[in-house]
Design an enzyme around this catalytic site. Sequence first.
Site, PDB file in Angstrom:
ATOM      1  N   CYS A 114      45.779  45.763  76.904  1.00 15.52           N
ATOM      2  CA  CYS A 114      46.046  46.593  75.717  1.00 15.52           C
ATOM      3  C   CYS A 114      44.815  46.667  74.811  1.00 15.52           C
ATOM      4  CB  CYS A 114      47.190  46.005  74.902  1.00 15.52           C
ATOM      5  SG  CYS A 114      48.782  46.011  75.736  1.00 15.52           S
ATOM      6  N   GLU A 145      44.627  46.185  71.678  1.00 20.99           N
ATOM      7  CA  GLU A 145      44.562  45.100  70.687  1.00 20.99           C
ATOM      8  C   GLU A 145      43.809  43.892  71.252  1.00 20.99           C
ATOM      9  OE1 GLU A 145      47.165  46.920  71.568  1.00 20.99           O
ATOM     10  OE2 GLU A 145      48.735  46.958  70.042  1.00 20.99           O
TER      11      GLU A 145
HETATM   12  N1  THU Z   1      49.276  49.720  75.123  1.00 21.77           N
HETATM   13  C1  THU Z   1      48.349  49.287  74.216  1.00 21.77           C
HETATM   14  O1  THU Z   1      47.142  49.366  74.469  1.00 21.77           O
HETATM   15  N2  THU Z   1      48.782  48.777  73.037  1.00 21.77           N
HETATM   16  C2  THU Z   1      50.087  48.747  72.636  1.00 21.77           C
HETATM   17  O2  THU Z   1      50.388  48.268  71.543  1.00 21.77           O
HETATM   18  C3  THU Z   1      51.120  49.285  73.517  1.00 21.77           C
HETATM   19  C4  THU Z   1      50.704  49.572  74.913  1.00 21.77           C
HETATM   20  C5  THU Z   1      48.814  50.344  76.375  1.00 21.77           C
HETATM   21  C6  THU Z   1      49.043  49.571  77.636  1.00 21.77           C
HETATM   22  C7  THU Z   1      49.091  50.689  78.662  1.00 21.77           C
HETATM   23  O3  THU Z   1      47.770  51.019  79.037  1.00 21.77           O
HETATM   24  C8  THU Z   1      49.671  51.857  77.914  1.00 21.77           C
HETATM   25  O4  THU Z   1      49.490  51.578  76.531  1.00 21.77           O
HETATM   26  C9  THU Z   1      51.139  52.115  78.192  1.00 21.77           C
HETATM   27  O5  THU Z   1      51.901  51.007  77.945  1.00 21.77           O
END
Ligand code: THU
Length: 136
Positions: A55, A57
Amino acid sequence: MNTQFDDLIRNALGARLQAYAPYSRFAVGAAVQCKSAAVFIGSNIENISHGLTICAERIGMGSAVAAGQRELVTIAVVADTIEPIVPCGACRQFLAEFSPALIIVSATVEGDRKVESLSHLLPDPKRGILKNVHTP
Ligand code: THU
């Protein structure tokens, strides 16, 4: 109008453009503000295995820590959603390693925003076995 986090949100919006999300097509950007005032960015990086996806974050926090900045004050997270998103459970635990009281500013591409504390989203992150292992 609350302008306090405008710069950080702008950084997260910019980071979102670097997202590598060919599988979900869901781009996320993050920007971390450290106590030193330095800002580090992150975007989600997906993987063909799906499970290895990281993610935005965690990439943002990793950038800060790799630069020697462990005192994180605020993280902005931006996605193109109806309501602002908040970090997933894994990211909450990861962020809490250094900053259990981190301020989380969630924003949509459209400009809606919500501010809350990581301690609200993940109270007592070291409870249980983690409390009993040696920490540096
Ligand atoms: N994702 C994030 O980068 N941050 C979040 O808070 C929620 C999910 C990404 C992971 C994946 O690449 C995509 O969003 C779908 O879940």
